[in-house]
Design a protein around this motif. Structure first.
Motif, mmCIF file in Angstrom:
data_model
loop_
_atom_site.group_PDB
_atom_site.id
_atom_site.type_symbol
_atom_site.label_atom_id
_atom_site.label_comp_id
_atom_site.label_asym_id
_atom_site.label_seq_id
_atom_site.Cartn_x
_atom_site.Cartn_y
_atom_site.Cartn_z
ATOM 1 N N TYR A 4 0.377 5.903 -1.181
ATOM 2 C CA TYR A 4 0.551 7.111 -0.370
ATOM 3 C C TYR A 4 1.551 8.052 -1.022
ATOM 4 O O TYR A 4 1.358 9.257 -1.078
ATOM 5 C CB TYR A 4 1.034 6.738 1.036
ATOM 6 N N ALA A 5 2.649 7.465 -1.540
ATOM 7 C CA ALA A 5 3.679 8.289 -2.158
ATOM 8 C C ALA A 5 3.134 8.994 -3.387
ATOM 9 O O ALA A 5 3.347 10.192 -3.579
ATOM 10 C CB ALA A 5 4.879 7.417 -2.530
ATOM 11 N N ILE A 21 -7.031 9.356 0.240
ATOM 12 C CA ILE A 21 -6.855 8.236 1.149
ATOM 13 C C ILE A 21 -7.331 8.654 2.530
ATOM 14 O O ILE A 21 -6.571 9.117 3.357
ATOM 15 C CB ILE A 21 -5.388 7.772 1.171
ATOM 16 N N THR A 22 -8.590 8.551 2.735
ATOM 17 C CA THR A 22 -9.108 8.675 4.087
ATOM 18 C C THR A 22 -9.326 7.253 4.570
ATOM 19 O O THR A 22 -9.163 6.299 3.812
ATOM 20 C CB THR A 22 -10.432 9.441 4.109
ATOM 21 N N ILE A 23 -9.698 7.149 5.806
ATOM 22 C CA ILE A 23 -9.777 5.794 6.357
ATOM 23 C C ILE A 23 -10.855 4.975 5.659
ATOM 24 O O ILE A 23 -10.666 3.805 5.385
ATOM 25 C CB ILE A 23 -10.007 5.866 7.867
ATOM 26 N N ALA A 27 0.714 11.698 -2.455
ATOM 27 C CA ALA A 27 1.408 12.850 -1.891
ATOM 28 C C ALA A 27 2.005 13.697 -2.998
ATOM 29 O O ALA A 27 1.983 14.928 -2.948
ATOM 30 C CB ALA A 27 2.502 12.376 -0.932
ATOM 31 N N ALA A 86 -9.469 3.701 2.466
ATOM 32 C CA ALA A 86 -8.448 2.690 2.716
ATOM 33 C C ALA A 86 -9.111 1.370 3.106
ATOM 34 O O ALA A 86 -8.688 0.305 2.678
ATOM 35 C CB ALA A 86 -7.505 3.156 3.810
ATOM 36 N N ASP A 87 -10.197 1.482 3.873
ATOM 37 C CA ASP A 87 -10.909 0.275 4.276
ATOM 38 C C ASP A 87 -11.408 -0.488 3.071
ATOM 39 O O ASP A 87 -11.202 -1.686 2.930
ATOM 40 C CB ASP A 87 -12.096 0.635 5.168
ATOM 41 N N PHE A 115 -1.842 15.995 3.099
ATOM 42 C CA PHE A 115 -2.278 14.616 3.185
ATOM 43 C C PHE A 115 -3.389 14.412 2.174
ATOM 44 O O PHE A 115 -4.338 15.189 2.128
ATOM 45 C CB PHE A 115 -2.774 14.297 4.591
ATOM 46 N N PRO A 116 -3.262 13.414 1.323
ATOM 47 C CA PRO A 116 -4.223 13.264 0.241
ATOM 48 C C PRO A 116 -5.626 12.983 0.761
ATOM 49 O O PRO A 116 -5.820 12.122 1.594
ATOM 50 C CB PRO A 116 -3.682 12.070 -0.539
ATOM 51 N N PRO A 139 0.798 -1.231 0.000
ATOM 52 C CA PRO A 139 0.000 0.000 0.000
ATOM 53 C C PRO A 139 0.832 1.282 0.000
ATOM 54 O O PRO A 139 0.301 2.347 -0.297
ATOM 55 C CB PRO A 139 -0.810 -0.113 1.296
ATOM 56 N N LEU A 140 2.121 1.193 0.284
ATOM 57 C CA LEU A 140 2.898 2.425 0.445
ATOM 58 C C LEU A 140 3.011 3.274 -0.815
ATOM 59 O O LEU A 140 2.911 4.489 -0.747
ATOM 60 C CB LEU A 140 4.290 2.114 1.003
ATOM 61 N N SER A 191 2.340 18.412 -0.624
ATOM 62 C CA SER A 191 2.689 17.759 0.632
ATOM 63 C C SER A 191 1.469 17.570 1.533
ATOM 64 O O SER A 191 1.585 17.003 2.601
ATOM 65 C CB SER A 191 3.754 18.569 1.363
#
Lengths: 268, 82
Positions: B57-58, B72-74, B61, B77-78, B68-69, B53-54, B66
Motif C-alpha cells: 500500500y505504501a 489495489i482494488t479488492i 501510494a 487484493a483477493d 488511492f492506488p 501487505p502494508l 496520494s
C-alpha cells in the motif's frame, strides 16, 4: 432555561456559563458571564454541538478554582465523567444544564448534528467503509477486504489533526501523534495505518462515542466506527464501560505502586 | 499490563484485517526448548500468512501520489492474498 442560567450567574453559583450563541448566523460556543448577562438572551439550543467540556478543561487548566456551568447532552455528560476520572476537571466546579439529545421514549424529537449521517456514495460502499454500519458488519468481510477497505479510508487522511483537536477526551500535553520518533512530523500523507491506529489505541477506555471526530473529518474516515470497535474490545475483554465507569480504564495503573496480578487474563 | 495491551492490540489488528501477526509468550531464560518451539511455530504461521501487505500500500501510494492506488482494488487484493 435562560432564567436558570441568569440565576446561576447572578448568585455566583457559576462564574461563567458555556453555551451556544449565534454569531453571523453561525451557532458558536460562547462563554456567558455575569458582566455581560444580557447576552444570555441570545443563547440558542439546537442540533449544533461542540466539545464544550474541552473548553471547560482549557479554562480550568488556567484557573483551577473557577466554577463553570455548561450545556450538556448525553455525550457531554459521558465526556465529563471521563475528564473527572482523569483529573482534568473537578466535578465540584462544574454544573451542567441538560439539553435535549437523542430521540427516546420520553422525547420524540432529537437535537444532534449526528442524527442523520450521510449515506456513502457507490465507490465508498464498494471499496471503502460505510460510516453508518456496526462493527459487527465489518467482521463480515473477509480478511483481505477488511484490510483493503480500511487502507482505502486511511489513505485519504490529510493529517489535519481535526479528529484530535475536536476530541473532548484528548487532553494530553504531549501528543504521540506529534512525536517525531513515533509519527513522522511534517510529512504528508501520514504513515498509514500507524497514524490512525496510534490514535485508536489511545481511545481505548476513553472514547465516549460522541462522533465529533467523524463530524470534523474533512475526508470522511469512519473514525467513530473504529473507536466504537476499540471500546467494544475494552468492554468485552476487560468489562469496562467507557463513560459510565467511575474508575480509570484497565490500561492505567492505579495507586502509588503497580498492583497488577501476574496472571494472564485471556489467552488469544 | 502487557497481556492486557497485547490482547487488545490483537483484537484491534484483527478488526483491521491483520490478524495472527502478533503473538505474546512468557519464556524464561531456562526454557530454551519452549523458546525454540514458540519461535518455530510462529515463523511457520507467519510464513503461511505471507508477506506483510502494508508495504504494498505504501509503495503504491508513493507511485500514484496520494490517490488511492487503482492497482489495489479488492479484486486484486483477493487474488494476491488468498
Amino acid at each position: 432555561m435562560k432564567d436558570t442560567i441568569k440565576q446561576w450567574l447572578n448568585e455566583g453559583i457559576v462564574d461563567l456559563f458555556i453555551g451556544y450563541k449565534k454569531v453571523m448566523e453561525h451557532p458558536l460556543p460562547h462563554c456567558f458571564t455575569k458582566a455581560n448577562i444580557e447576552e444570555v438572551d441570545d443563547l440558542i439550543i439546537g442540533p449544533s454541538r461542540y466539545a464544550l467540556e474541552k473548553i471547560a478543561t482549557h479554562i480550568s487548566a488556567l484557573k483551577p478554582d473557577i466554577k463553570i456551568g455548561m450545556l450538556a447532552r448525553d455525550c457531554n455528560q459521558r465526556a465529563l465523567s471521563v475528564l473527572y476520572i482523569w483529573n482534568q476537571l473537578n466535578p465540584e466546579n462544574v454544573r451542567t444544564l441538560n439539553v435535549n439529545c437523542c430521540p427516546s421514549n420520553l422525547s420524540k424529537h432529537g437535537d444532534c448534528s449526528y442524527l442523520e449521517p450521510e449515506t456513502p456514495g457507490v465507490n465508498k460502499q464498494l471499496v471503502g467503509m460505510d460510516n453508518t454500519v456496526d462493527p459487527r458488519d465489518i467482521e463480515g468481510f473477509d480478511q483481505p477486504q477488511r484490510l483493503s477497505r480500511w487502507m482505502y479510508e486511511f489513505q485519504k487522511c490529510i493529517k489535519c489533526y481535526g479528529c484530535r483537536n475536536i476530541c473532548p477526551v484528548c487532553f494530553c500535553q504531549e501528543c504521540s501523534l506529534e512525536h517525531p520518533e513515533l509519527v513522522g512530523t511534517g510529512a504528508l500523507p501520514p504513515e498509514v495505518p500507524i497514524f490512525h491506529l496510534v490514535r485508536a489505541v489511545h481511545m481505548a477506555g476513553r472514547c465516549i462515542d460522541c462522533g465529533l471526530c467523524e463530524d470534523a473529518c474533512p475526508v470522511d474516515i469512519p473514525l467513530r466506527l473504529l473507536y466504537r470497535k476499540v471500546n467494544e474490545i475494552v468492554r468485552n475483554v476487560f468489562d469496562y464501560e467507557t463513560g459510565s465507569c467511575d474508575n480509570q480504564p484497565p490500561f492505567s495503573i492505579l495507586g502509588d505502586k503497580a498492583t497488577l496480578e501476574p496472571k494472564p487474563l485471556m489467552r488469544a | 499490563m502487557t497481556i492486557k495491551r497485547i490482547t487488545f492490540l490483537q483484537e484491534l489488528l484483527a478488526f483491521m484485517g491483520l490478524e495472527g501477526r502478533l503473538h505474546l509468550e512468557w519464556i524464561s531464560s531456562a526454557e530454551a526448548q519452549k523458546f525454540v518451539r514458540v519461535i518455530t511455530d510462529f515463523t511457520e504461521k507467519i510464513r503461511a500468512l505471507g508477506p506483510n501487505p502494508l508495504p504494498d500500500y505504501a509503495m503504491a501510494a508513493r507511485a500514484f501520489g496520494s490517490d488511492f492506488p487503482s492497482a489495489i482494488t479488492i479484486g486484486d487484493a483477493d487474488e494476491r492474498y488468498n
